[in-house]
Design a protein around this motif. Structure first.
Motif, mmCIF file in Angstrom:
data_model
loop_
_atom_site.group_PDB
_atom_site.id
_atom_site.type_symbol
_atom_site.label_atom_id
_atom_site.label_comp_id
_atom_site.label_asym_id
_atom_site.label_seq_id
_atom_site.Cartn_x
_atom_site.Cartn_y
_atom_site.Cartn_z
ATOM 1 N N VAL A 128 -36.651 -41.647 -25.587
ATOM 2 C CA VAL A 128 -36.545 -41.832 -26.502
ATOM 3 C C VAL A 128 -38.248 -42.683 -26.477
ATOM 4 O O VAL A 128 -38.116 -43.289 -26.247
ATOM 5 C CB VAL A 128 -35.525 -42.377 -27.677
ATOM 6 N N TYR A 129 -39.344 -42.084 -27.744
ATOM 7 C CA TYR A 129 -40.597 -42.062 -27.722
ATOM 8 C C TYR A 129 -40.665 -42.734 -28.692
ATOM 9 O O TYR A 129 -40.720 -41.922 -29.939
ATOM 10 C CB TYR A 129 -41.359 -42.235 -26.755
ATOM 11 N N PRO A 174 -39.160 -50.511 -30.707
ATOM 12 C CA PRO A 174 -40.581 -49.319 -29.674
ATOM 13 C C PRO A 174 -40.930 -49.977 -28.621
ATOM 14 O O PRO A 174 -40.519 -50.778 -28.184
ATOM 15 C CB PRO A 174 -41.404 -49.381 -30.655
ATOM 16 N N ALA A 175 -40.929 -48.611 -27.716
ATOM 17 C CA ALA A 175 -41.132 -49.055 -26.269
ATOM 18 C C ALA A 175 -42.248 -50.170 -26.250
ATOM 19 O O ALA A 175 -41.303 -51.213 -25.100
ATOM 20 C CB ALA A 175 -41.841 -47.992 -26.125
ATOM 21 N N ALA A 201 -36.955 -45.808 -25.069
ATOM 22 C CA ALA A 201 -36.033 -45.953 -23.552
ATOM 23 C C ALA A 201 -36.747 -44.524 -22.834
ATOM 24 O O ALA A 201 -36.300 -43.491 -23.419
ATOM 25 C CB ALA A 201 -34.420 -45.929 -23.093
ATOM 26 N N THR A 202 -37.330 -44.774 -22.361
ATOM 27 C CA THR A 202 -38.559 -43.808 -21.349
ATOM 28 C C THR A 202 -38.380 -43.409 -19.330
ATOM 29 O O THR A 202 -37.995 -42.572 -19.316
ATOM 30 C CB THR A 202 -39.470 -43.550 -21.343
ATOM 31 N N SER A 203 -36.947 -44.720 -19.147
ATOM 32 C CA SER A 203 -36.388 -44.494 -17.917
ATOM 33 C C SER A 203 -35.727 -45.699 -17.535
ATOM 34 O O SER A 203 -34.794 -46.316 -18.416
ATOM 35 C CB SER A 203 -37.592 -45.609 -16.692
ATOM 36 N N ASP A 204 -34.278 -45.465 -16.473
ATOM 37 C CA ASP A 204 -33.465 -46.566 -16.042
ATOM 38 C C ASP A 204 -33.381 -47.929 -16.285
ATOM 39 O O ASP A 204 -32.787 -48.511 -16.833
ATOM 40 C CB ASP A 204 -33.057 -46.460 -14.989
ATOM 41 N N GLU A 205 -34.871 -47.941 -15.667
ATOM 42 C CA GLU A 205 -35.004 -49.480 -15.726
ATOM 43 C C GLU A 205 -35.265 -49.966 -17.413
ATOM 44 O O GLU A 205 -34.857 -51.418 -17.687
ATOM 45 C CB GLU A 205 -36.367 -49.695 -15.518
#
Length: 420
Positions: A128-129, A174-175, A201-205
């Motif tokens: 999600v971005y 937002p990111a 969220a764009t990564s597991d981190e």
């Protein structure tokens, strides 16, 4: 129990149960069980996280809200201090769908505001971005989900999509805020005007950071990825030790049933049928009664030991033709009943390892089998664990959401369902 999950379908339930049981290194996960429907008895005392699997994604809004609140009551009675409302990582829902109403009803019951809504699951390519949902490198509405037979997703802006369903404005973290860390996320959620807030969220981190930021939130919503960081919160506080028991399975005859029409499932079928016996299910003949569950059982029994697969999966054009001919709801109802009856007869005939593809199909199958609590085992592919029922005759299951799994998923799943 410490953590309770309300899942709107059965494959999604096993997906998030897998995430919670696995956790993140070095902490590990929680002792997790999946329950098929709202239980009538208390959970086993050793269970730290309970996932209640409902079949509420595509039913009437009022019924979905009622079932979800019943699940909430049971989870709270088991001692859960945090609740997750789990929906699909592709946000499967229509403009009039259930995600918003269920989320707001749970929030009202818990007195929660600034509730995270994050379907991201990077391990399966969902990110999600700026409030837009991507599947790998494609926007949601260009990913094939626009052809979903029950919940076609034609808009990747999930803030706007959720806004059609909610009574209060939908916020956005937002990111750039997420990447500032836990405190920034907490502040943004606290300042949100509405009940639900889309969080990038764009990564597991990033999901782990979000999880740490919402450790004290009573309610969280999203795909299974939103649970990545939650077990660590309980482990850090000394409320859980962290564990993962993955060596479960059983032996015996096998069967694969596929009702999903997703591109991923069709590709898995194509690979499987190149070297294994497969039986395409003619939907016209199912609708007319010419093809019955007994026909599928005979095919499976005749091919034991060969990983037999029976499938109704078709192209988007096939699906549209069937829906135009018989009606969308009638086709779905008939196929659900057909697969449910088939699964019952297969288990009665001795099948103990069962792989099912498709969320609606999986829901119909496990509802019909009435297996009770399921133990979470080894991960087969991201989002799909081994599930094992209890009792004198355990059944090992793999319930795969349509778009999940590698191309060789079916044979891999049967191998993982076998006790080691």
């Amino acid at each position: 129990m410490l953590l309770g999950v309300i899942a709107d379908d059965f494959t999604g339930a096993s997906d998030i149960a897998n995430t919670i049981a696995k956790g993140l290194p070095p902490h590990g996960g929680l002792k997790t069980a999946q329950f098929l429907g709202v239980p009538s008895r208390p959970a086993p005392p050793e269970i730290e996280a309970g996932v209640v699997a409902l079949k509420s994604r595509s039913i009437r809004v009022a019924d979905a809200v009622q079932q979800s609140l019943a699940a909430l009551d049971w989870l709270l009675s088991q001692g859960c201090g945090q609740i997750v409302f789990k929906y699909c990582s592709t946000f499967d829902s229509t403009k009039e769908g259930n995600i918003g109403p269920v989320g707001e009803a749970l929030a009202k019951a818990l007195g929660a505001r600034g509730v995270v809504a994050c379907p991201a699951f990077p391990g399966a390519g969902r990110t999600v971005y700026m409030g837009h949902l991507f599947v790998h490198d494609r926007l949601l509405n260009e990913s094939g989900m626009q052809n979903h037979p029950l919940t076609p997703m034609n808009d990747p802006d999930i803030r706007r999509w959720l806004g059609y369903q909610t009574e209060t404005p939908v916020g956005l973290v937002p990111a750039r805020v997420v990447r500032q860390g836990e405190a920034a996320i907490r502040d943004a959620l606290a300042e949100a005007e509405g009940t639900m807030v889309i969080v990038d969220a764009t990564s597991d981190e990033e999901l782990a950071t979000i999880g740490a930021a919402i450790a004290d939130h009573k309610l969280v919503t999203g795909g299974s990825g939103i649970a990545i960081g939650l077990p660590a919160n309980f482990i850090r506080r000394g409320l859980a030790k962290g564990s993962r028991d993955s060596s479960i399975g059983t032996t015996g005859p096998e069967a694969i049933l596929a009702g999903s029409c997703s591109g991923a499932t069709r590709g898995q079928i194509d690979l499987h049928k190149a070297s294994h016996p497969t039986l395409p299910i003619d939907v016209d003949k199912v609708m007319s009664g010419e093809t019955t569950a007994d026909d599928i059982v005979k095919f499976i029994q005749a091919n034991h030991g060969k990983a037999p697969l029976a499938y109704s999966s078709g192209t988007p054009e096939d699906v549209r033709r069937m829906q135009e001919k018989y009606g969308r709801d009638e086709v779905a109802h008939k196929l659900d009943g057909f697969f449910a009856e088939t699964a019952q007869k297969l288990v009665a005939a001795g099948v103990t390892r069962l792989v099912v593809a498709g969320g609606e199909t999986s829901g119909a199958v496990v509802s019909a089998l009435d297996l009770g609590a399921l133990t979470i085992g080894q991960e087969i592919d991201p989002g799909v664990p081994v599930l094992l029922s209890h009792g004198d005759k355990p059944i090992a299951l793999a319930l795969k959401s349509g778009n999940f799994g590698a191309q060789d998923f079916f044979t891999k799943a049967l191998n993982r369902l076998t006790s080691q």
